[in-house]
Design a protein around this motif. Sequence first.
Motif, PDB file in Angstrom:
ATOM      1  N   ALA A   1       1.870 -13.279   2.969  1.00  0.00           N
ATOM      2  CA  ALA A   1       2.131 -11.837   2.888  1.00  0.00           C
ATOM      3  C   ALA A   1       3.497 -11.509   3.484  1.00  0.00           C
ATOM      4  CB  ALA A   1       1.025 -11.053   3.594  1.00  0.00           C
ATOM      5  N   LEU A   2       3.806 -12.083   4.633  1.00  0.00           N
ATOM      6  CA  LEU A   2       5.121 -11.856   5.225  1.00  0.00           C
ATOM      7  C   LEU A   2       6.225 -12.389   4.320  1.00  0.00           C
ATOM      8  CD1 LEU A   2       4.574 -12.705   9.008  1.00  0.00           C
ATOM      9  CD2 LEU A   2       4.982 -10.447   7.997  1.00  0.00           C
ATOM     10  N   TRP A   3       6.002 -13.548   3.720  1.00  0.00           N
ATOM     11  CA  TRP A   3       6.974 -14.154   2.808  1.00  0.00           C
ATOM     12  C   TRP A   3       7.217 -13.213   1.621  1.00  0.00           C
ATOM     13  CZ3 TRP A   3       7.527 -15.744  -2.203  1.00  0.00           C
ATOM     14  CH2 TRP A   3       8.524 -16.683  -2.478  1.00  0.00           C
TER      15      TRP A   3
ATOM     16  N   GLN B   1      10.633 -11.148   0.479  1.00  0.00           N
ATOM     17  CA  GLN B   1      11.173 -11.278  -0.875  1.00  0.00           C
ATOM     18  C   GLN B   1      11.368  -9.902  -1.522  1.00  0.00           C
ATOM     19  OE1 GLN B   1      12.308 -14.322  -0.923  1.00  0.00           O
ATOM     20  NE2 GLN B   1      11.368 -14.963  -2.829  1.00  0.00           N
ATOM     21  N   GLY B   2      10.958  -8.861  -0.826  1.00  0.00           N
ATOM     22  CA  GLY B   2      11.080  -7.511  -1.362  1.00  0.00           C
ATOM     23  C   GLY B   2       9.894  -7.077  -2.194  1.00  0.00           C
ATOM     24  N   ASP B   3       8.802  -7.828  -2.114  1.00  0.00           N
ATOM     25  CA  ASP B   3       7.616  -7.503  -2.899  1.00  0.00           C
ATOM     26  C   ASP B   3       6.519  -6.972  -1.975  1.00  0.00           C
ATOM     27  OD1 ASP B   3       5.646  -7.241  -4.799  1.00  0.00           O
ATOM     28  OD2 ASP B   3       5.938  -9.243  -5.654  1.00  0.00           O
ATOM     29  N   TRP B   4       6.697  -5.728  -1.527  1.00  0.00           N
ATOM     30  CA  TRP B   4       5.748  -5.107  -0.616  1.00  0.00           C
ATOM     31  C   TRP B   4       4.358  -5.052  -1.235  1.00  0.00           C
ATOM     32  CZ3 TRP B   4       2.233  -1.211  -0.308  1.00  0.00           C
ATOM     33  CH2 TRP B   4       1.843  -0.799   0.976  1.00  0.00           C
TER      34      TRP B   4
ATOM     35  N   ILE C   1      -2.263  -9.185  -0.731  1.00  0.00           N
ATOM     36  CA  ILE C   1      -2.723 -10.359   0.029  1.00  0.00           C
ATOM     37  C   ILE C   1      -3.423  -9.919   1.308  1.00  0.00           C
ATOM     38  CG2 ILE C   1      -1.975 -12.381   1.366  1.00  0.00           C
ATOM     39  CD1 ILE C   1       0.371 -12.615  -0.712  1.00  0.00           C
ATOM     40  N   ILE C   2      -2.784  -9.052   2.060  1.00  0.00           N
ATOM     41  CA  ILE C   2      -3.274  -8.717   3.400  1.00  0.00           C
ATOM     42  C   ILE C   2      -4.518  -7.841   3.348  1.00  0.00           C
ATOM     43  CG2 ILE C   2      -2.053  -6.603   4.125  1.00  0.00           C
ATOM     44  CD1 ILE C   2      -2.096 -10.007   5.940  1.00  0.00           C
TER      45      ILE C   2
ATOM     46  N   TYR D   1       2.470  -3.812  10.319  1.00  0.00           N
ATOM     47  CA  TYR D   1       3.897  -3.993  10.031  1.00  0.00           C
ATOM     48  C   TYR D   1       4.232  -3.504   8.623  1.00  0.00           C
ATOM     49  CZ  TYR D   1       7.892  -6.423   8.140  1.00  0.00           C
ATOM     50  OH  TYR D   1       9.047  -6.705   7.464  1.00  0.00           O
ATOM     51  N   LEU D   2       3.402  -3.859   7.647  1.00  0.00           N
ATOM     52  CA  LEU D   2       3.683  -3.471   6.257  1.00  0.00           C
ATOM     53  C   LEU D   2       3.695  -1.944   6.098  1.00  0.00           C
ATOM     54  CD1 LEU D   2       1.630  -6.109   4.252  1.00  0.00           C
ATOM     55  CD2 LEU D   2       4.131  -5.936   4.422  1.00  0.00           C
ATOM     56  N   HIS D   3       2.754  -1.266   6.748  1.00  0.00           N
ATOM     57  CA  HIS D   3       2.741   0.199   6.631  1.00  0.00           C
ATOM     58  C   HIS D   3       3.887   0.823   7.418  1.00  0.00           C
ATOM     59  CE1 HIS D   3      -0.508   0.795   3.932  1.00  0.00           C
ATOM     60  NE2 HIS D   3      -1.240  -0.095   4.603  1.00  0.00           N
ATOM     61  N   ARG D   4       4.302   0.185   8.479  1.00  0.00           N
ATOM     62  CA  ARG D   4       5.489   0.657   9.198  1.00  0.00           C
ATOM     63  C   ARG D   4       6.716   0.512   8.288  1.00  0.00           C
ATOM     64  NH1 ARG D   4       8.615  -2.350  13.445  1.00  0.00           N
ATOM     65  NH2 ARG D   4      10.036  -0.779  14.191  1.00  0.00           N
ATOM     66  N   ARG D   5       6.841  -0.618   7.618  1.00  0.00           N
ATOM     67  CA  ARG D   5       7.957  -0.836   6.692  1.00  0.00           C
ATOM     68  C   ARG D   5       7.914   0.190   5.563  1.00  0.00           C
ATOM     69  NH1 ARG D   5      11.901  -3.881   5.327  1.00  0.00           N
ATOM     70  NH2 ARG D   5      11.503  -5.711   6.573  1.00  0.00           N
ATOM     71  N   GLU D   6       6.711   0.487   5.105  1.00  0.00           N
ATOM     72  CA  GLU D   6       6.535   1.437   4.011  1.00  0.00           C
ATOM     73  C   GLU D   6       6.971   2.849   4.419  1.00  0.00           C
ATOM     74  OE1 GLU D   6       2.795   2.793   1.183  1.00  0.00           O
ATOM     75  OE2 GLU D   6       2.457   2.399   3.311  1.00  0.00           O
ATOM     76  N   GLY D   7       6.978   3.107   5.724  1.00  0.00           N
ATOM     77  CA  GLY D   7       7.311   4.443   6.203  1.00  0.00           C
ATOM     78  C   GLY D   7       6.096   5.330   6.363  1.00  0.00           C
TER      79      GLY D   7
END
Length: 99
Positions: free
Chosen positions: A25-27, A31-34, A40-41, A55-61
């Motif tokens: 998922a981090l990989w 790669q820019g594929d949120w 996956i997660i 982390y993913l939702h933080r990145r998403e804003g």
Amino acid sequence: MTLEELKSSLGDDAPPTTASAEIRALWSDAQGDWDAAHVIIQELDSTQAAWVHAYLHRREGDPQNAAYWYRRCSREVCQLSLEEEWDQIATTLLADERA
């Protein structure tokens, strides 16, 4: 696998075959594929997966959703840069895999 090996695999077409789902998922995120990372997660139910999910939702804003997932993994909302947090999560997960 080390953090450096993981980062060098980012030039490949697919994540390392031995990588855990959390690392995949981090990989995917790197790669820019949120969306792929989130798919996956979402399937996982572990403290480590909750951290990646936060982390993913933080990145998403989406700070409210991120805060929920940080609570699920018993962590404070991260104040590091996204890149620093990615490194921190990856380093921790890779160390756990080697243990």
